[in-house]
Scaffold this motif. Structure first.
Motif: not given
Length: 75
Positions: A1-8
């Motif tokens: 989730m943290y990767e998605l949060q950073a990307e979006y």
């Protein structure tokens, strides 16, 4: 989730609910949180639940729903 949060970042707001604090109890009850089971909700710009995931899920299973929500925001 943290990767998605950073990307979006800037497109989608991510909110992490801490299940260990009493202040989260109302949100957990509202959305049917079950202890010990991962629970993810995706909301649209009006705050309506678009999709929920219970249990294990992959990034691909979650991210596939983002275009529909992001596209709805521009309408």
């Amino acid at each position: 989730m943290y990767e998605l949060q950073a990307e979006y970042q800037g497109e989608i707001e991510f909110l992490f609910v801490n299940i260990d604090v009493e202040e989260s109890a109302a949100q957990m009850a509202e959305y049917g949180f079950v202890s010990g089971t991962p629970h993810l909700l995706l909301f649209d710009e009006r705050g309506e639940v678009v999709r929920q995931w219970f249990g294990a899920f992959t990034r691909e299973q979650v991210e596939v729903m983002f275009p529909a929500v992001l596209g709805a925001e521009s309408n």
